[in-house]
Design a protein around this motif. Sequence first.
Motif, PDB file in Angstrom:
ATOM      1  N   PHE A  41      25.414   9.256  53.329  1.00 20.80           N
ATOM      2  CA  PHE A  41      25.343   8.033  52.518  1.00 20.80           C
ATOM      3  C   PHE A  41      24.153   8.072  51.550  1.00 20.80           C
ATOM      4  O   PHE A  41      24.270   7.701  50.381  1.00 20.80           O
ATOM      5  CB  PHE A  41      25.221   6.841  53.475  1.00 20.80           C
ATOM      6  N   TRP A  47      20.566  10.919  42.799  1.00 20.03           N
ATOM      7  CA  TRP A  47      20.149   9.602  42.326  1.00 20.03           C
ATOM      8  C   TRP A  47      19.772   9.576  40.841  1.00 20.03           C
ATOM      9  O   TRP A  47      19.930   8.558  40.188  1.00 20.03           O
ATOM     10  CB  TRP A  47      18.961   9.093  43.159  1.00 20.03           C
ATOM     11  N   GLU A  48      19.238  10.684  40.327  1.00 18.78           N
ATOM     12  CA  GLU A  48      18.793  10.665  38.934  1.00 18.78           C
ATOM     13  C   GLU A  48      19.828  11.221  37.968  1.00 18.78           C
ATOM     14  O   GLU A  48      19.598  11.256  36.764  1.00 18.78           O
ATOM     15  CB  GLU A  48      17.479  11.437  38.804  1.00 18.78           C
ATOM     16  N   SER A  49      20.964  11.639  38.509  1.00 19.58           N
ATOM     17  CA  SER A  49      21.995  12.202  37.645  1.00 19.58           C
ATOM     18  C   SER A  49      22.728  11.100  36.879  1.00 19.58           C
ATOM     19  O   SER A  49      23.090  10.072  37.464  1.00 19.58           O
ATOM     20  CB  SER A  49      23.007  12.990  38.493  1.00 19.58           C
ATOM     21  N   LEU A  52      28.955  11.716  34.076  1.00 23.08           N
ATOM     22  CA  LEU A  52      30.172  10.935  34.257  1.00 23.08           C
ATOM     23  C   LEU A  52      31.292  11.876  34.686  1.00 23.08           C
ATOM     24  O   LEU A  52      31.499  12.924  34.072  1.00 23.08           O
ATOM     25  CB  LEU A  52      30.571  10.221  32.962  1.00 23.08           C
ATOM     26  N   GLY A  55      35.179   9.532  34.027  1.00 24.76           N
ATOM     27  CA  GLY A  55      34.719   8.308  33.369  1.00 24.76           C
ATOM     28  C   GLY A  55      33.780   7.462  34.205  1.00 24.76           C
ATOM     29  O   GLY A  55      33.278   6.443  33.739  1.00 24.76           O
ATOM     30  N   PRO A  57      30.233   7.013  36.614  1.00 24.86           N
ATOM     31  CA  PRO A  57      28.941   7.619  36.969  1.00 24.86           C
ATOM     32  C   PRO A  57      29.078   8.369  38.293  1.00 24.86           C
ATOM     33  O   PRO A  57      29.736   7.877  39.223  1.00 24.86           O
ATOM     34  CB  PRO A  57      28.012   6.412  37.110  1.00 24.86           C
ATOM     35  N   ASN A  59      27.203   8.882  40.772  1.00 22.50           N
ATOM     36  CA  ASN A  59      26.779   8.205  42.004  1.00 22.50           C
ATOM     37  C   ASN A  59      27.813   7.183  42.481  1.00 22.50           C
ATOM     38  O   ASN A  59      28.037   7.030  43.683  1.00 22.50           O
ATOM     39  CB  ASN A  59      25.431   7.505  41.784  1.00 22.50           C
ATOM     40  N   HIS A  63      30.036   7.358  46.026  1.00 23.29           N
ATOM     41  CA  HIS A  63      30.100   6.330  47.072  1.00 23.29           C
ATOM     42  C   HIS A  63      31.512   5.808  47.300  1.00 23.29           C
ATOM     43  O   HIS A  63      31.833   5.354  48.401  1.00 23.29           O
ATOM     44  CB  HIS A  63      29.116   5.201  46.759  1.00 23.29           C
TER      45      HIS A  63
ATOM     46  N   ILE B  69      24.994   0.154  38.886  1.00 29.87           N
ATOM     47  CA  ILE B  69      25.969   0.628  39.874  1.00 29.87           C
ATOM     48  C   ILE B  69      25.373   0.812  41.264  1.00 29.87           C
ATOM     49  O   ILE B  69      26.116   0.929  42.238  1.00 29.87           O
ATOM     50  CB  ILE B  69      26.586   1.964  39.430  1.00 29.87           C
ATOM     51  N   PHE B  72      26.701  -1.058  44.384  1.00 30.28           N
ATOM     52  CA  PHE B  72      27.847  -0.621  45.197  1.00 30.28           C
ATOM     53  C   PHE B  72      27.366   0.066  46.472  1.00 30.28           C
ATOM     54  O   PHE B  72      27.931  -0.132  47.554  1.00 30.28           O
ATOM     55  CB  PHE B  72      28.741   0.325  44.392  1.00 30.28           C
ATOM     56  N   ALA B  73      26.323   0.864  46.351  1.00 30.94           N
ATOM     57  CA  ALA B  73      25.790   1.533  47.544  1.00 30.94           C
ATOM     58  C   ALA B  73      25.040   0.552  48.434  1.00 30.94           C
ATOM     59  O   ALA B  73      25.174   0.571  49.655  1.00 30.94           O
ATOM     60  CB  ALA B  73      24.875   2.681  47.131  1.00 30.94           C
ATOM     61  N   ILE B 211      37.406   2.828  31.260  1.00 31.84           N
ATOM     62  CA  ILE B 211      36.189   2.890  32.066  1.00 31.84           C
ATOM     63  C   ILE B 211      35.241   3.977  31.551  1.00 31.84           C
ATOM     64  O   ILE B 211      34.014   3.806  31.539  1.00 31.84           O
ATOM     65  CB  ILE B 211      36.528   3.112  33.564  1.00 31.84           C
ATOM     66  N   GLY B 212      35.838   5.079  31.059  1.00 24.38           N
ATOM     67  CA  GLY B 212      35.007   6.169  30.530  1.00 24.38           C
ATOM     68  C   GLY B 212      34.239   5.725  29.297  1.00 24.38           C
ATOM     69  O   GLY B 212      33.037   5.991  29.154  1.00 24.38           O
ATOM     70  N   MET B 215      31.441   3.230  30.291  1.00 22.39           N
ATOM     71  CA  MET B 215      30.302   3.857  30.973  1.00 22.39           C
ATOM     72  C   MET B 215      29.519   4.766  30.017  1.00 22.39           C
ATOM     73  O   MET B 215      28.294   4.894  30.123  1.00 22.39           O
ATOM     74  CB  MET B 215      30.795   4.646  32.193  1.00 22.39           C
ATOM     75  N   ARG B 219      25.642   4.463  29.276  1.00 25.81           N
ATOM     76  CA  ARG B 219      24.719   5.589  29.478  1.00 25.81           C
ATOM     77  C   ARG B 219      23.780   5.738  28.294  1.00 25.81           C
ATOM     78  O   ARG B 219      22.612   6.093  28.442  1.00 25.81           O
ATOM     79  CB  ARG B 219      25.510   6.879  29.704  1.00 25.81           C
ATOM     80  N   HIS B 223      20.627   3.234  30.177  1.00 21.15           N
ATOM     81  CA  HIS B 223      20.687   4.418  31.033  1.00 21.15           C
ATOM     82  C   HIS B 223      20.388   4.104  32.493  1.00 21.15           C
ATOM     83  O   HIS B 223      21.015   4.636  33.418  1.00 21.15           O
ATOM     84  CB  HIS B 223      19.705   5.473  30.496  1.00 21.15           C
ATOM     85  N   VAL B 226      23.324   3.221  35.033  1.00 24.58           N
ATOM     86  CA  VAL B 226      24.352   4.169  35.500  1.00 24.58           C
ATOM     87  C   VAL B 226      23.761   5.266  36.394  1.00 24.58           C
ATOM     88  O   VAL B 226      24.467   6.196  36.780  1.00 24.58           O
ATOM     89  CB  VAL B 226      25.125   4.811  34.321  1.00 24.58           C
ATOM     90  N   VAL B 227      22.480   5.197  36.684  1.00 24.97           N
ATOM     91  CA  VAL B 227      21.875   6.112  37.662  1.00 24.97           C
ATOM     92  C   VAL B 227      21.300   5.278  38.803  1.00 24.97           C
ATOM     93  O   VAL B 227      21.034   4.092  38.643  1.00 24.97           O
ATOM     94  CB  VAL B 227      20.754   6.975  37.041  1.00 24.97           C
ATOM     95  N   PHE B 228      21.156   5.895  39.950  1.00 23.54           N
ATOM     96  CA  PHE B 228      20.481   5.174  41.037  1.00 23.54           C
ATOM     97  C   PHE B 228      18.979   5.169  40.784  1.00 23.54           C
ATOM     98  O   PHE B 228      18.298   4.194  41.046  1.00 23.54           O
ATOM     99  CB  PHE B 228      20.784   5.840  42.388  1.00 23.54           C
ATOM    100  N   GLY B 229      18.462   6.306  40.273  1.00 26.38           N
ATOM    101  CA  GLY B 229      17.042   6.402  39.945  1.00 26.38           C
ATOM    102  C   GLY B 229      16.171   6.492  41.178  1.00 26.38           C
ATOM    103  O   GLY B 229      16.629   6.278  42.293  1.00 26.38           O
ATOM    104  N   PHE B 283      34.490  -2.286  44.109  1.00 29.55           N
ATOM    105  CA  PHE B 283      34.412  -1.451  42.908  1.00 29.55           C
ATOM    106  C   PHE B 283      34.610  -2.262  41.619  1.00 29.55           C
ATOM    107  O   PHE B 283      33.770  -2.178  40.708  1.00 29.55           O
ATOM    108  CB  PHE B 283      35.409  -0.283  42.995  1.00 29.55           C
ATOM    109  N   ALA B 287      31.592  -2.675  38.931  1.00 28.38           N
ATOM    110  CA  ALA B 287      31.816  -2.015  37.633  1.00 28.38           C
ATOM    111  C   ALA B 287      31.806  -3.045  36.506  1.00 28.38           C
ATOM    112  O   ALA B 287      31.166  -2.840  35.462  1.00 28.38           O
ATOM    113  CB  ALA B 287      33.135  -1.249  37.665  1.00 28.38           C
TER     114      ALA B 287
END
Lengths: 89, 498
Positions: A41, A47-49, A52, A55, A57, A59, A63, B69, B72-73, B211-212, B215, B219, B223, B226-229, B283, B287
């Motif tokens: 999980f 995480w930093e990617s 796409l 279409g 992301p 991450n 999930h 996003i 979602f996690a 969706i593409g 997103m 991005r 930015h 769309v990343v968890f960071g 989702f 989204a």
Amino acid sequence: MSGQLKFSAIIGNDEPEPPTLNHNHHPRWVLLLIPILVLVFANFWLWESDSLIFGLPVNLLYHIGFCVLVAAVMLVVVKRAWPPYLDKK
Amino acid sequence: MILAVVIAYLLVVTVVGVLGHRLFRGTGEDYFLASRSIGPFVLLMTLVGTNMTAFTMLGASGEAHRQGIRVFALMGSSSALIIPFLFYFIGTRCWWLGKRQGYLTQVQFIRNRYNSGALGTLLFVVLILLMLPYMLIGVKGGGDALTAITGGQMTGVPSWVGSLLVCTVIFGYVTYGGMRSTAWVNTFQTVVFMVVGAVAFFVIVGRYGGIGGAMETLRETHHDLVVFGTGRFRTLQMLSYLLLPLSIGAFPHLFSHWLSAKNAAAFRSAIVLYPLCFAVVWFPSVALGTIGRIDFPPPLDGPILVKLILSNAGGLLAGCLGAGVFAAIMSSLDSQSLALGTMFTQDIVRHYGFHNKLSEQRQVLFGRVFVALFLLLAFLCSLVTTQSIFALGVWSLTGFAGLLPIFVGALYWKRSTKQGAAAAILTVVALWAYFFSQSLRIEGAYTVAGSGLIPAGVIVPASVLALIIVSLATAPPKEISKFFPSAVQPEPREPDVA
């Protein structure tokens, strides 16, 4: 056929199945699945990617796939680790 | 048009609830638990619907609008991981005990397991106090949603009208049909909000080039969404959010639904399919909330999902969204109000007032009266509350998560004692009150000392420690074998030969 995973046995079939365990409690190996799934999980390597894929992301897609993985794992659990006492009349 | 669709939806819900009453048997067990007859499909849909609140559609999309996003996690896949295990370990064992011992509520089980009426009453009070804010999510969410969909604070329908509508419809089918009507309506509503979420998703992302396309735009322009960071999305935060879904295992209304199952096998589909249902619901919400940042920068003066639909679709879809939000809200609120009615009837009136002697008809009558009173109380509170839906939800979940160790101990640890359970409850109450008071002093989401760790990350381990330490320090309980299955599976009997 008894060794196969029958999807119809999960949806719409509420009849108890023959017991697969020779003891009468929830097996402890099922508990071990939780930390393993927690590691999967926490996908910190992504995480930093900002890629796409389809279409989405990467991450977010990861999930969504993780939810599918959990469903698959739970399918194995209810098939292979269902305590007999629950189905006893 | 919007109001017409919402009212038409509420009428259909009422009809489904009335149909459920046709099978009513007139007993307390039938009213509160549908005579333990719910099959696998309705059980799955009910459990999914019960765990989806106004937060899922409005709060989660709003949070995704702020955080992207990663929501979602934090709240979606974390729940998809934890909840099936709770059904497997806690739900099935509660069902088994409830069937054998005739329990209708958690408090009955705890009183019996620890042979302590006072402990049960303490638990009762804490459960009620935690449940009320959770009910407020639904009542307040319904009002706020209808206001936003019909034009906002200035020109829309006043918030109290939506709240009153939600409470009135639920009052109708819950008091009339009890658990069976509630389960049937929940099944219908779960299908509705899944379909509405999917339709809203495809219509809106279509306007952004798919969706593409949406997103890709995000991005480039936002930015961090769309990343968890690694800066804002801390490991501690992510892992501690895994503790919040533990609250499911201590919900009184989930306990009622578990006990309503026809047999243990009915749990199988819920255990396997729950994570997929969760993804299907969360989702689109996450989204769309994230995509909303393209055209709607913060701060917002209403739910982002409503703004997206009003600007990208017509009144019909907006009306359907209203129906979907109401579906998500009512599928939780009805179970919560029924559970509270059950608890007051069984744990207080029957336990104290009638010494466990209360006719079936009077049990049903008391249940109906308490359901009505709680809905009225939740409605009145919704008129004065100022906390956001998200904040209310997280604090309620935090408290319930802290109570889970008590139930795990009662179900699986023979050495756990009533003193240990009481210590755990008091620890949860003290820490919850402390953290909540601290949170009032800061702006935004509260984490422990700003570390990213949410309060549940402290409260749950503290509850476990209190249970273990105090249980080991006190005398072990006696005569508890009836609460545990025999260790060895009985030998299969030889088939009878005719």
